[in-house]
Design a protein around this motif. Structure first.
Motif, PDB file in Angstrom:
ATOM      1  N   HIS A 154       0.859  -1.159   0.003  1.00  0.00           N
ATOM      2  CA  HIS A 154      -0.107  -0.133  -0.113  1.00  0.00           C
ATOM      3  C   HIS A 154       0.798   1.147  -0.055  1.00  0.00           C
ATOM      4  O   HIS A 154       1.909   1.372   0.777  1.00  0.00           O
ATOM      5  CB  HIS A 154      -0.809  -0.017   1.099  1.00  0.00           C
ATOM      6  N   ALA A 155       0.487   2.333  -0.955  1.00  0.00           N
ATOM      7  CA  ALA A 155       1.303   3.590  -0.957  1.00  0.00           C
ATOM      8  C   ALA A 155       1.235   4.267   0.337  1.00  0.00           C
ATOM      9  O   ALA A 155      -0.108   4.216   0.990  1.00  0.00           O
ATOM     10  CB  ALA A 155       0.942   4.177  -2.078  1.00  0.00           C
ATOM     11  N   GLY A 156       2.275   4.977   0.645  1.00  0.00           N
ATOM     12  CA  GLY A 156       2.100   6.320   1.664  1.00  0.00           C
ATOM     13  C   GLY A 156       1.546   7.386   0.891  1.00  0.00           C
ATOM     14  O   GLY A 156       1.632   7.335  -0.355  1.00  0.00           O
ATOM     15  N   ASN A 157       1.096   8.388   1.591  1.00  0.00           N
ATOM     16  CA  ASN A 157       0.810   9.671   0.994  1.00  0.00           C
ATOM     17  C   ASN A 157       1.165  10.705   1.613  1.00  0.00           C
ATOM     18  O   ASN A 157       0.901  10.798   2.955  1.00  0.00           O
ATOM     19  CB  ASN A 157      -0.631   9.292   0.892  1.00  0.00           C
ATOM     20  N   ILE A 158       1.157  12.073   0.979  1.00  0.00           N
ATOM     21  CA  ILE A 158       1.241  13.391   1.750  1.00  0.00           C
ATOM     22  C   ILE A 158       0.175  14.308   0.752  1.00  0.00           C
ATOM     23  O   ILE A 158       0.475  14.140  -0.528  1.00  0.00           O
ATOM     24  CB  ILE A 158       2.697  13.910   1.763  1.00  0.00           C
ATOM     25  N   GLU A 159      -0.542  14.999   1.601  1.00  0.00           N
ATOM     26  CA  GLU A 159      -1.440  15.781   1.043  1.00  0.00           C
ATOM     27  C   GLU A 159      -1.170  17.318   1.587  1.00  0.00           C
ATOM     28  O   GLU A 159      -1.088  17.415   2.872  1.00  0.00           O
ATOM     29  CB  GLU A 159      -2.893  15.521   0.943  1.00  0.00           C
ATOM     30  N   ALA A 160      -1.119  18.283   0.872  1.00  0.00           N
ATOM     31  CA  ALA A 160      -0.841  19.593   1.314  1.00  0.00           C
ATOM     32  C   ALA A 160      -1.773  20.886   0.411  1.00  0.00           C
ATOM     33  O   ALA A 160      -1.483  20.622  -0.646  1.00  0.00           O
ATOM     34  CB  ALA A 160       0.867  20.059   1.211  1.00  0.00           C
ATOM     35  N   TYR A 161      -2.251  21.638   1.333  1.00  0.00           N
ATOM     36  CA  TYR A 161      -2.837  22.689   0.720  1.00  0.00           C
ATOM     37  C   TYR A 161      -1.727  23.883   0.892  1.00  0.00           C
ATOM     38  O   TYR A 161      -1.080  24.224   1.905  1.00  0.00           O
ATOM     39  CB  TYR A 161      -4.141  23.180   1.459  1.00  0.00           C
ATOM     40  N   PHE A 162      -1.577  24.809  -0.214  1.00  0.00           N
ATOM     41  CA  PHE A 162      -0.942  25.728  -0.008  1.00  0.00           C
ATOM     42  C   PHE A 162      -1.048  27.153  -0.710  1.00  0.00           C
ATOM     43  O   PHE A 162      -2.330  27.081  -1.438  1.00  0.00           O
ATOM     44  CB  PHE A 162       0.421  25.299  -0.974  1.00  0.00           C
ATOM     45  N   GLU A 163      -0.727  28.278  -0.373  1.00  0.00           N
ATOM     46  CA  GLU A 163      -0.789  29.365  -1.199  1.00  0.00           C
ATOM     47  C   GLU A 163       0.256  29.916  -1.539  1.00  0.00           C
ATOM     48  O   GLU A 163       1.465  30.043  -0.869  1.00  0.00           O
ATOM     49  CB  GLU A 163      -1.332  30.580  -0.100  1.00  0.00           C
ATOM     50  N   VAL A 164       0.495  30.450  -2.764  1.00  0.00           N
ATOM     51  CA  VAL A 164       1.898  30.776  -3.328  1.00  0.00           C
ATOM     52  C   VAL A 164       1.579  32.516  -3.732  1.00  0.00           C
ATOM     53  O   VAL A 164       0.765  32.644  -4.490  1.00  0.00           O
ATOM     54  CB  VAL A 164       2.388  30.213  -4.696  1.00  0.00           C
ATOM     55  N   ASP A 165       2.327  33.384  -3.124  1.00  0.00           N
ATOM     56  CA  ASP A 165       2.131  34.539  -3.417  1.00  0.00           C
ATOM     57  C   ASP A 165       3.320  35.370  -4.687  1.00  0.00           C
ATOM     58  O   ASP A 165       4.212  34.593  -4.787  1.00  0.00           O
ATOM     59  CB  ASP A 165       2.138  35.519  -2.310  1.00  0.00           C
ATOM     60  N   GLY A 166       2.907  36.167  -5.256  1.00  0.00           N
ATOM     61  CA  GLY A 166       3.630  36.901  -6.469  1.00  0.00           C
ATOM     62  C   GLY A 166       3.505  38.490  -5.979  1.00  0.00           C
ATOM     63  O   GLY A 166       3.421  38.873  -5.097  1.00  0.00           O
ATOM     64  N   LYS A 167       3.489  39.125  -7.304  1.00  0.00           N
ATOM     65  CA  LYS A 167       3.331  40.509  -7.271  1.00  0.00           C
ATOM     66  C   LYS A 167       2.454  40.953  -8.522  1.00  0.00           C
ATOM     67  O   LYS A 167       2.870  40.828  -9.725  1.00  0.00           O
ATOM     68  CB  LYS A 167       4.802  41.235  -7.558  1.00  0.00           C
ATOM     69  N   GLU A 168       1.490  41.760  -8.084  1.00  0.00           N
ATOM     70  CA  GLU A 168       0.685  42.393  -9.234  1.00  0.00           C
ATOM     71  C   GLU A 168       1.540  43.120 -10.028  1.00  0.00           C
ATOM     72  O   GLU A 168       2.181  43.865  -9.721  1.00  0.00           O
ATOM     73  CB  GLU A 168      -0.338  42.889  -8.732  1.00  0.00           C
ATOM     74  N   ALA A 169       1.059  42.996 -11.432  1.00  0.00           N
ATOM     75  CA  ALA A 169       1.462  44.048 -12.750  1.00  0.00           C
ATOM     76  C   ALA A 169       0.260  43.723 -13.594  1.00  0.00           C
ATOM     77  O   ALA A 169      -0.233  42.825 -13.553  1.00  0.00           O
ATOM     78  CB  ALA A 169       3.009  43.808 -13.076  1.00  0.00           C
ATOM     79  N   HIS A 170       0.357  45.039 -14.430  1.00  0.00           N
ATOM     80  CA  HIS A 170      -0.507  44.969 -15.682  1.00  0.00           C
ATOM     81  C   HIS A 170      -0.296  43.759 -16.454  1.00  0.00           C
ATOM     82  O   HIS A 170       0.938  43.258 -16.358  1.00  0.00           O
ATOM     83  CB  HIS A 170      -0.185  46.174 -16.405  1.00  0.00           C
ATOM     84  N   GLY A 171      -1.271  42.867 -16.880  1.00  0.00           N
ATOM     85  CA  GLY A 171      -1.111  41.718 -17.698  1.00  0.00           C
ATOM     86  C   GLY A 171      -0.070  41.768 -18.601  1.00  0.00           C
ATOM     87  O   GLY A 171       0.461  40.644 -19.120  1.00  0.00           O
ATOM     88  N   GLU A 216      -7.849  33.437  -8.932  1.00  0.00           N
ATOM     89  CA  GLU A 216      -8.872  34.674  -9.525  1.00  0.00           C
ATOM     90  C   GLU A 216      -7.989  35.647 -10.163  1.00  0.00           C
ATOM     91  O   GLU A 216      -7.356  36.451  -9.362  1.00  0.00           O
ATOM     92  CB  GLU A 216      -9.875  34.921  -8.411  1.00  0.00           C
ATOM     93  N   ASN A 217      -8.576  36.059 -11.180  1.00  0.00           N
ATOM     94  CA  ASN A 217      -7.879  37.118 -11.781  1.00  0.00           C
ATOM     95  C   ASN A 217      -8.652  37.884 -13.092  1.00  0.00           C
ATOM     96  O   ASN A 217      -8.305  37.860 -14.081  1.00  0.00           O
ATOM     97  CB  ASN A 217      -6.440  36.879 -12.654  1.00  0.00           C
ATOM     98  N   PRO A 218      -9.768  38.592 -12.367  1.00  0.00           N
ATOM     99  CA  PRO A 218     -10.678  39.246 -13.208  1.00  0.00           C
ATOM    100  C   PRO A 218     -10.041  40.585 -13.841  1.00  0.00           C
ATOM    101  O   PRO A 218     -10.909  41.245 -14.850  1.00  0.00           O
ATOM    102  CB  PRO A 218     -11.768  39.665 -12.342  1.00  0.00           C
ATOM    103  N   HIS A 219      -8.830  41.114 -13.485  1.00  0.00           N
ATOM    104  CA  HIS A 219      -8.497  42.489 -13.981  1.00  0.00           C
ATOM    105  C   HIS A 219      -7.396  42.498 -14.888  1.00  0.00           C
ATOM    106  O   HIS A 219      -6.635  43.557 -15.108  1.00  0.00           O
ATOM    107  CB  HIS A 219      -8.198  43.276 -12.878  1.00  0.00           C
ATOM    108  N   TYR A 220      -7.154  41.228 -15.512  1.00  0.00           N
ATOM    109  CA  TYR A 220      -5.943  41.317 -16.471  1.00  0.00           C
ATOM    110  C   TYR A 220      -4.865  41.680 -15.980  1.00  0.00           C
ATOM    111  O   TYR A 220      -4.084  42.842 -16.344  1.00  0.00           O
ATOM    112  CB  TYR A 220      -6.337  42.171 -17.769  1.00  0.00           C
TER     113      TYR A 220
END
Length: 350
Positions: A154-171, A216-220
């Protein structure tokens, strides 16, 4: 004809939706089926979870879960192939058990093993956890789609939720920003380079990948934040804590935050184990010949953690389970039933 009877039983099961948390109607159907065969059914519950148990004092149990994912495809039939959510995972396995119990009555044979139908496998595994709190069988066969392979690893397992941040700029100005999505994939590339994920396994290889990614990226814009979920599959012999020690620095570097939500070690049973020996004899009787390893979390982990030596077996295909193409060949349901019957006979002879 057994295939036609298996089809009839399975279609009845599939016509009763049983997503996690809504297993009550299916549990009632199974109870009525068993009562018609004159089997006593014991109910275990904590107020939320329901488990159905037959022959509770047995030392070898067949376990199968009643719940499915939310219904994606309604059941339909083409020849010997039955389609629908839960057909492979794992109502085909429930049908195999019910077919076996029906056949035992027809042949006047004793039920030598215990049977437990559990809830909540797809969400939290609370049904098997509840059962193991109150019962500690010596051995178990957990039914899951294995293509009729007997999975002793039987396999072992790791599950992780994450947030990665960057820097906004015009598309149109990627040079001025830092793309969080691209950062997430750079993180994944670094994780894939780790030695544990480049190893080779006996039954399957280790793997790590992103299974969810939301941005989510509604503003290009150059996206500044994305959220996702990582899943890692480990070899039975790989220690989870060792792998976490290698993953942590990479996640620390690339993420704003992360949380491990599922962590478990895998296992492999030796061929000297009693349950494996019983399975080998049943394989000889039924013509099955393949050992394998389970790649996904199953209730077998809860059983093994509590000291019950457990193999995984069942009809159906894991690859297509949960998909819109989920299906099962009822002839495999019959073969699975015959294997379970053989295990019951072998175990009864001691």
């Amino acid at each position: 004809m057994k295939a036609e009877r298996a089809k009839e039983i399975l279609i009845q099961l599939l016509k009763i939706p049983s997503p996690s948390g809504h297993e009550d109607r299916l549990a009632l159907h199974i109870m009525e089926f068993l009562h018609r065969l004159d089997y006593d059914v014991h109910i275990e519950s904590d107020g939320e979870i329901i488990d159905l148990i037959v022959n509770p004092k047995a030392e070898l149990f067949f376990e199968v879960h009643m719940d499915t994912i939310d219904v994606r495809v309604e059941p339909f039939v083409r020849g010997n192939i039955v389609y629908g959510t839960g057909a492979s995972d794992i109502k085909g396995g429930i049908a195999a058990i019910l077919l076996m119990l029906e056949q035992l009555r027809k042949e006047g044979k004793d039920l030598n093993v215990g049977i437990v139908f559990v809830s909540d496998e797809e969400k939290g595994g609370r049904g098997s956890a509840l059962f193991m709190e109150r019962y500690r069988p010596k051995m178990a066969i957990v039914l899951e789609p294995t293509d009729l392979e007997i999975h002793i690893a039987h396999a072992g397992n790791i599950e992780a939720y994450f947030e990665v941040d960057g820097k906004e700029a015009h598309g149109a100005c990627p040079e001025s920003g830092l793309n969080a999505i691209e950062q997430a994939f750079r993180m994944l590339e670094e994780l894939k380079k780790l030695e544990p994920f480049r190893a080779k396994g006996k039954y399957f290889d280790p793997h790590i990948g992103i299974q969810e990614l939301v941005c989510e990226n509604p503003h290009y814009l150059i996206p500044a934040l994305c959220r996702g979920r990582l899943e890692a599959r480990l070899l039975p012999e790989q220690e989870v804590e060792d792998v976490l020690d290698l993953m942590d620095p990479i996640l620390d570097e690339y993420t704003l935050r992360y949380e491990y939500t599922e962590i478990w070690d895998g296992y492999e049973l030796g061929e000297e184990e009693e349950i494996v020996q019983i399975a080998k004899k049943a394989m000889e009787i039924t013509g099955l010949s393949e050992f394998g390893g389970m790649r996904s979390w199953t209730d077998a982990i809860n059983f093994m953690y509590n000291g019950t030596k457990t193999i995984v077996f069942g009809p159906g295909n894991l690859d297509i389970s949960h998909t819109r193409h989920e299906r099962i060949d009822v002839r495999d349901v019959v073969k699975a039933s015959e294997f379970l019957m053989a295990v019951n006979d072998v175990y009864g002879k001691g």
